[in-house]
Design an enzyme around this catalytic site. Structure first.
Site, mmCIF file in Angstrom:
data_model
loop_
_atom_site.group_PDB
_atom_site.id
_atom_site.type_symbol
_atom_site.label_atom_id
_atom_site.label_comp_id
_atom_site.label_asym_id
_atom_site.label_seq_id
_atom_site.Cartn_x
_atom_site.Cartn_y
_atom_site.Cartn_z
ATOM 1 N N ASP A 99 0.796 -1.215 -0.030
ATOM 2 C CA ASP A 99 -0.010 -0.029 0.022
ATOM 3 C C ASP A 99 0.950 1.337 -0.150
ATOM 4 O OD1 ASP A 99 -2.948 1.466 0.814
ATOM 5 O OD2 ASP A 99 -1.516 2.085 1.925
ATOM 6 N N ALA A 127 -4.783 2.499 -0.917
ATOM 7 C CA ALA A 127 -4.507 1.991 -2.154
ATOM 8 C C ALA A 127 -4.909 0.443 -2.187
ATOM 9 C CB ALA A 127 -2.857 1.772 -2.385
ATOM 10 N N ASP A 128 -4.799 -0.210 -0.973
ATOM 11 C CA ASP A 128 -5.336 -1.600 -0.893
ATOM 12 C C ASP A 128 -6.740 -1.624 -1.253
ATOM 13 O OD1 ASP A 128 -2.934 -2.828 -0.422
ATOM 14 O OD2 ASP A 128 -3.135 -2.943 1.756
ATOM 15 N N LEU A 129 -7.483 -0.674 -0.313
ATOM 16 C CA LEU A 129 -8.957 -0.616 -0.380
ATOM 17 C C LEU A 129 -9.418 0.013 -1.657
ATOM 18 C CD1 LEU A 129 -9.350 1.341 3.055
ATOM 19 C CD2 LEU A 129 -9.790 -0.977 2.719
ATOM 20 N N GLY A 132 -9.349 -2.889 -4.286
ATOM 21 C CA GLY A 132 -10.563 -3.716 -4.116
ATOM 22 C C GLY A 132 -11.519 -3.583 -4.594
#
Length: 354
Positions: A99, A127-129, A132
């Site tokens: 992230d 960034a991860d969220l 997804g």
């Protein structure tokens, strides 16, 4: 499914709050994909699925023989979603992605924080969220398209692409205006005054967009003369004189508590809100009214409160019906559903396949 599950390596591991939140409403099976039997079981599971999501490095799925092209030969309706650090191809495709690396490479950290203090990460794994969320959107589009074509497809996104997209008007400033954005701290870089201000008892956000809102703001603050003041009467003047204007605003706000200003500004059509800590968020009256905090009972940890989905479907509302499982907790249950006999499952367990 990748063996790693977010939360395992954070504080508390599988018993930690991150893991408990991220893996609610799931069942968990572990498979050793280095074993041919593990791959066979995975393919059996895929034969029952509409969607496969993976976040290996791009080359891994090909080495394992579980890439889209291979699986689609037997399952042409399959939707296959890949999330990577930097994309499926290109010079950086095989790099490990995390992230904060994506936050930095996308430019996000260069516009976050106070001027002169150096780059600053955002306080959540944004960034991860976002990767997804964008993958989920792509899956929904692919499922809808399949209704007409009858065919599945491969879709992919990455932490880097997601963050570049989320840079929004900041990238437009570069591409259209030729202007490289910099840090503006808690103040909006182009709309002034918009940012963090201090009342007598603490901090709050105020957002003033447009000339009409600016006039209302000045009137509520008891400074109608600012509307015609050459320093502040237009957007450019307020930008050049940002520091003096903000100092004047804070001086006037200091006469009353936040609750007073939040009520006055919102009644006058000027957006204003408290700056809560995370505990205050959960206790916020409107958050309680929206019911986004749900309750569930964990077999391992007892009663839990977790944040639910932010989208409310009136006919098919979302529920948290299952607390986070231990890793592999449902392996036997799921393999039974595939039709494996007890003796075969015992043998696979002894061989380390699951």
């Amino acid at each position: 499914m990748p063996e790693h599950m977010r939360g395992d390596d954070t504080l508390g591991g599988q018993d930690g709050s991150d893991y408990q939140y991220t893996h609610r409403n799931k069942r968990s099976i572990t498979l050793n994909l280095k074993e041919p039997a593990g791959i066979r079981l995975l393919k059996q599971l895929i034969s029952t699925a509409d969607v496969v999501v993976e976040n290996f490095r791009p080359d891994v799925k090909f080495r394992l023989g579980i890439d889209y092209e291979t699986l689609a030969k037997e399952h042409p309706r399959l939707i296959y979603a890949s999330i990577s650090g930097f994309g499926q191809t290109g010079p950086l495709a095989q790099r490990p992605g995390f992230d904060q690396i994506a936050q930095g490479m996308s430019g996000l950290m260069s516009v976050t924080g106070k001027p002169g203090d150096g780059p600053m990460r955002v306080g959540i794994p944004i960034a991860d969220l976002c990767a997804g969320i964008f993958a989920a959107q792509g899956i929904l589009v692919a499922l809808l398209e399949r209704e007409s074509s009858g065919r599945g497809q491969f879709l992919h996104t990455s932490l880097l692409e997601s963050m570049v997209y989320m840079m929004d008007f900041q990238t437009a400033r570069v591409l259209i205006d030729g202007e490289v954005p910099t840090q503006a701290g808690n103040y909006h870089p182009t709309s002034i005054p918009t940012g963090v201000y201090k009342a007598r008892d603490g901090w709050m956000n105020i957002a003033v967009f447009g000339s009409k809102i600016w006039e209302r703001f000045c009137d509520i603050l008891g400074a109608p003369e600012w509307v015609t003041d050459p320093r502040y009467q237009d957007k450019r003047g307020r930008s050049v004189n940002r520091d003096s204007l903000n100092a004047e605003i804070n001086r006037r706000l200091a006469a009353q508590d936040r609750a007073y200003w939040v009520q006055r500004f919102n009644e006058g059509g000027v957006a204003c809100g408290l700056i809560n800590d995370v505990k205050e968020v959960i206790e916020e009256e409107q958050v309680r009214h929206l019911g986004i905090v749900k309750e569930v009972v964990s077999a391992h940890h007892g009663h839990q409160r977790l944040v639910g989905q932010p989208v409310q479907l009136e006919r098919t509302p979302s529920l948290i019906v299952r607390a986070a499982p231990k890793r592999g907790e449902h392996s036997a249950e799921i393999l039974h559903e595939l039709g494996l006999a007890d003796s075969e499952m015992k043998r696979l367990k002894e061989e380390g396949v699951y």
